[in-house]
Write an enzyme that holds these catalytic residues in place. Structure first.
Site, PDB file in Angstrom:
ATOM      1  N   SER A  95      10.315  -4.601  -2.356  1.00 58.74           N
ATOM      2  CA  SER A  95      11.140  -5.374  -3.290  1.00 58.74           C
ATOM      3  C   SER A  95      12.571  -5.595  -2.796  1.00 58.74           C
ATOM      4  O   SER A  95      13.348  -6.297  -3.430  1.00 58.74           O
ATOM      5  CB  SER A  95      11.150  -4.711  -4.661  1.00 58.74           C
ATOM      6  OG  SER A  95      11.901  -3.533  -4.615  1.00 58.74           O
TER       7      SER A  95
ATOM      8  N   LYS B 250      14.972  -1.210 -13.404  1.00 57.68           N
ATOM      9  CA  LYS B 250      15.941  -1.816 -12.484  1.00 57.68           C
ATOM     10  C   LYS B 250      17.075  -2.472 -13.255  1.00 57.68           C
ATOM     11  O   LYS B 250      18.251  -2.374 -12.877  1.00 57.68           O
ATOM     12  CB  LYS B 250      15.244  -2.845 -11.598  1.00 57.68           C
ATOM     13  CG  LYS B 250      14.333  -2.189 -10.562  1.00 57.68           C
ATOM     14  CD  LYS B 250      13.588  -3.237  -9.762  1.00 57.68           C
ATOM     15  CE  LYS B 250      12.758  -2.589  -8.681  1.00 57.68           C
ATOM     16  NZ  LYS B 250      11.881  -3.537  -8.011  1.00 57.68           N
TER      17      LYS B 250
END
Ligand code: ADP
Length: 795
Positions: A677, A720
């Site tokens: 990611s 996140k």
């Protein structure tokens, strides 16, 4: 042959035949017999002896005695101490009753002597003697009761008639045979009769012997064990076994018998108790057995708590113990409702997934309480040996039951709620796969007879309610996962943490530290400070620890100062918890070239991650540092390839890969980092460094990059975004495919952060890079404008 006749008193004999030439003693009980004897003694001492046909008769008449008997001379009468008399008589000759002379007071008869032909020692005589001796010897060898003296004295007789009589008298023939032998006046006839009867008797003896040997063997076998046991006891006593292993074994046996377990279980345990009894009291083996019995006997074979389910009560308990978590509570109640409706049928196993400290264990405890089940927890973290689940066989030194049976024992009931904590941390190695053993435990088809290697006997686990927890499902084995119903719990945002601290953790810690009657308060700022500067986690576990730590120190200062109340403020916090442990990685102070901020998902929740790139004159070397995993390294290489292929449109010298060295670094080098990611973040930092355009300091991003510059979706968006929120980021670039995940993001965050989706790298760059800067090589502005439209602001 002249036959003498006599008038003689008659003495009926019970079970006895007297032969001529033989001395016999017998006891006299009957008065009539006494008188008959007396009469004999008073005259010529002669008496007529005849056997009674029926031994039981007390007062036989003349018709009750055999007609043929023996004339005998009474040798002696002894008076015995008990008042009876004992007579010694010697047979004189065979005789037959001719007439009853008188019946009172005893029978008197006229008897006529039967003369036997005298032996003449001819050949036939000798043959008969030898034959009789031969048969008699055979009889003797089989007969246990005859003494050698008697045998030898009989063998010495050479007259066939006397020999036959002696044999008839001494062998244990039935009374009718004895009588027949008496009635045979003819010697040869008598001898023949005896030969046949002797042979038969010998045979009987042999069969008797066989029977008794068989019986003996059986008796011996039973007795042997008894004797051995007795002997063992004696030996153990000698060896100082004062408390007696037998007594112990007996106590175990009694307990086993009282156990409410299945028959085969008890039988097996009783056998073990027998084995135990034969062991040395102080031996290692007996110690193993004692442990074994103590464990097995304390298992709740038939103990259950009463299960009750009331949806309102369950909901109350969940609310009482947990702040927020609405969706989770709802799903748990749904699960419990189904569980209670399906009664005993085991449905899927509940699995609560989420980072540490978000309340998984605590929810499970509440479930146990609302179901009225005992609660036990097994931590599966770090287990990689099948024996941990299933136990070690007793033959191992230090063997014990597996975790499952241990937990059942701790619960003390057969239907506890068993929490299998951290199933994702279970590994497998050469010692077998614990997940496979766990599957058996969880499988309703098999777990009614779960066999632990140590316990050895099957135990029914079908009443146990299993619930599992995990931090992530990535490492949970597929077959296990298939059996589970997953409920996800994500990390808390600051506001949630604040409420949990205020409403739950502070009251809990105050109680735990005995401060109920003191006035300890925390200001809101202090609580926020603890959340932000003393912990960094998705859950509230460390938060609770820090609060506990403040409470302990407060308790001490209450005692020292004697104060009644204490207020924890932002300023005094430092005296309780020391310096700040964490400072947020806030956004950079200014826009920088070659530094981009990514978002990562870690065990403790989300985090921000800055990626730095330096471009130097060189020969095209690429260096990657910061403890990057393979996937992250590949992402970096992909990003470089993509930029090379697009060099022209970025306005970069296409030969940069030959004339420049590239160094990519991710700070905090001690923390391992991996995952795809960070792809778009690396690419952004690279483009920034190569073009000289700075990266906006308030932008963070997450997404995987492909060779063609497409942006692929990622996981853990909620965590996140929490991290980005803490770092005061204003814009987050996410892959377009993650748009659905925005629903999970708390409103508070969505209000403050601008989420921008991107499906290609150009859109990312457009959003992240500033237009101006000191370019390394100029990017034509037209490209910037063309791609700007592609980035779409969502709020
Ligand atoms: P996990 O099992 O997920 O690691 P725990 O259940 O052990 O977490 O939770 C740690 C602590 O935090 C417990 O004392 C628990 O009561 C508390 N806690 C967690 N979430 C909440 C919540 N939503 N409301 C109240 N307390 C909570």
């Amino acid at each position: 042959m002249n036959k003498k006749e006599y008038i003689l008193p008659l003495l009926p004999l019970r079970g006895l035949v007297v032969y001529p030439h033989m001395s016999v003693t017998f006891d006299i009980g009957r008065e009539t017999s006494n008188q008959a004897l007396k009469a004999a003694m008073d005259s010529d001492k002669m008496i007529f002896l005849s056997a009674q046909m029926d031994m039981e008769l007390d007062e036989p008449g003349i018709e009750d005695v055999y007609q043929i008997g023996t004339i005998a001379s009474v040798k002696q009468i002894l008076k015995l101490p008990n008042g009876t008399r004992r007579a010694l008589v010697e047979g004189v000759s065979r005789a037959v009753i001719k007439e009853l002379v008188s019946a009172q007071p005893y029978m008197t008869v006229r008897a006529s002597e039967i003369k036997c032909p005298e032996g003449d020692y001819d050949i036939t005589d000798r043959a008969f003697v030898r034959k009789l001796q031969e048969e008699f010897e055979k009889y003797f060898t089989s007969c246990q009761s005859m003494t050698p003296d008697v045998f030898l004295s009989i063998m010495a007789v050479s007259d066939p008639s006397v020999l036959a009589d002696r044999i008839a008298s001494s062998v244990n023939f039935p009374i009718d045979i004895k009588q027949k032998a008496l009635e045979c006046a003819d010697v040869y006839e008598r001898a023949e009769l005896l030969l046949v009867e002797l042979a038969r008797e010998t045979e009987v003896l042999k069969i008797e012997e066989k029977i008794s040997r068989r019986v003996q063997k059986q008796v011996e076998e039973n007795q042997k064990e008894y004797y051995l046991r007795e002997q063992l006891k004696a030996i153990q006593k000698e060896l100082g076994d004062k408390d007696g292993i037998s007594a112990e074994a007996k106590a175990y046996r009694d307990k086993i018998k009282a156990l409410r377990a299945k028959k085969e279980v008890k039988e097996k345990l009783l056998k073990d108790a027998d084995r135990f009894e034969k062991m040395q009291s102080s031996s290692a083996d007996s110690a193993v057995m004692r442990n074994y019995f103590d464990t097995v006997l304390s298992l709740p074979w038939n103990k259950k708590t009463k299960e009750s389910f009331d949806i309102n009560k369950a909901s109350e308990v969940l609310e009482r113990d947990h702040y927020g978590l609405e969706k989770v509570k709802q799903r748990v109640l749904e699960y419990l409702s189904v569980h209670s409706l399906k009664k005993n049928a085991q449905g899927p196993i509940l699995c609560l997934v989420g980072p540490p400290g978000v309340g998984k264990t605590s929810i499970v405890k509440s479930i146990a309480e609302s179901l009225g089940r005992k609660y036990v927890r097994i931590s599966l973290g770090g287990i990689h040996d099948e024996a941990d689940i299933r136990g070690h066989r007793k033959t191992y030194i230090g063997a014990m039951e597996g975790r499952i049976m241990d937990a059942v024992n701790r619960a003390g009931s057969k239907n506890p709620l068993m929490l299998l904590d951290e199933i994702d941390k279970m590994g497998a190695d050469y010692k077998g796969d614990p997940a496979a053993a766990l599957l058996e435990v969880l499988d309703a088809e098999q777990n009614f007879a779960f066999r632990d290697h140590y316990i050895e006997v099957p135990f029914d686990l079908s009443d146990v309610l299993f619930i599992t927890t995990a931090n992530t499902l990535d490492t949970v084995s597929r077959p296990l996962l298939d059996r589970m119903e997953v409920i996800e719990l994500s990390g808390y945002i600051e506001d949630e943490k604040f409420n949990i601290v205020k409403k739950y953790l502070i009251p809990k810690q105050i109680k735990r530290n005995g401060l109920e009657d003191k006035k300890l308060t925390f200001t809101d700022e202090a609580v926020h400070d603890i959340i932000n500067h003393y912990t960094r986690e998705a859950g509230v576990r460390n938060l609770e620890r820090e609060i506990g730590s403040v409470c302990r120190k407060a308790a001490k200062s209450f005692l020292e100062s004697g104060k009644k109340s204490l207020r924890i403020t932002q300023n005094t916090l430092i005296t309780y918890l020391g310096k700040h442990k964490f400072n947020f990685d806030l956004m950079n102070e200014k826009n920088e070239v070659g530094v981009a901020r990514g978002l990562a998902w870690t065990q403790v929740g989300g985090d921000t991650l800055s990626i730095e790139v330096n471009i130097m004159a060189g020969t095209g070397k690429v260096e990657l540092t910061g403890k990057l995993g393979d996937v992250m390294k590949e992402s970096a290489m992909t990003a470089i390839s993509y930029i090379r292929s697009q060099a022209e449109s970025f306005g970069i010298d296409a030969s940069f890969y030959k004339t420049r060295d590239i160094h990519i670094h991710v700070p905090e080098g001690a923390v391992p980092k991996d995952g795809p990611s960070a792809g778009i973040t690396i690419a952004t930092a690279l483009v920034s460094a190569l073009t000289g355009r700075a990266v906006r300091r308030d932008v963070a991003m997450t997404g995987e990059i492909t060779l063609r510059g497409r942006v692929l979706p990622i996981g853990g968006l909620k965590e996140k975004s929490l991290a980005a929120f803490r770092a005061e980021i204003k814009t987050i670039i996410i892959p377009e495919k993650n748009i659905a995940d925005l629903d999970e993001i708390p409103n508070e965050i969505r209000k403050q952060i601008n989420f921008v989706t991107a499906d290609c790298m150009e859109a990312v760059l457009n959003e992240a890079l500033t237009d101006v800067g000191k370019p390394y090589m100029h990017m034509p502005l037209s490209i910037v404008h063309n791609t700007r439209e592609k980035a779409r602001a969502l709020n």
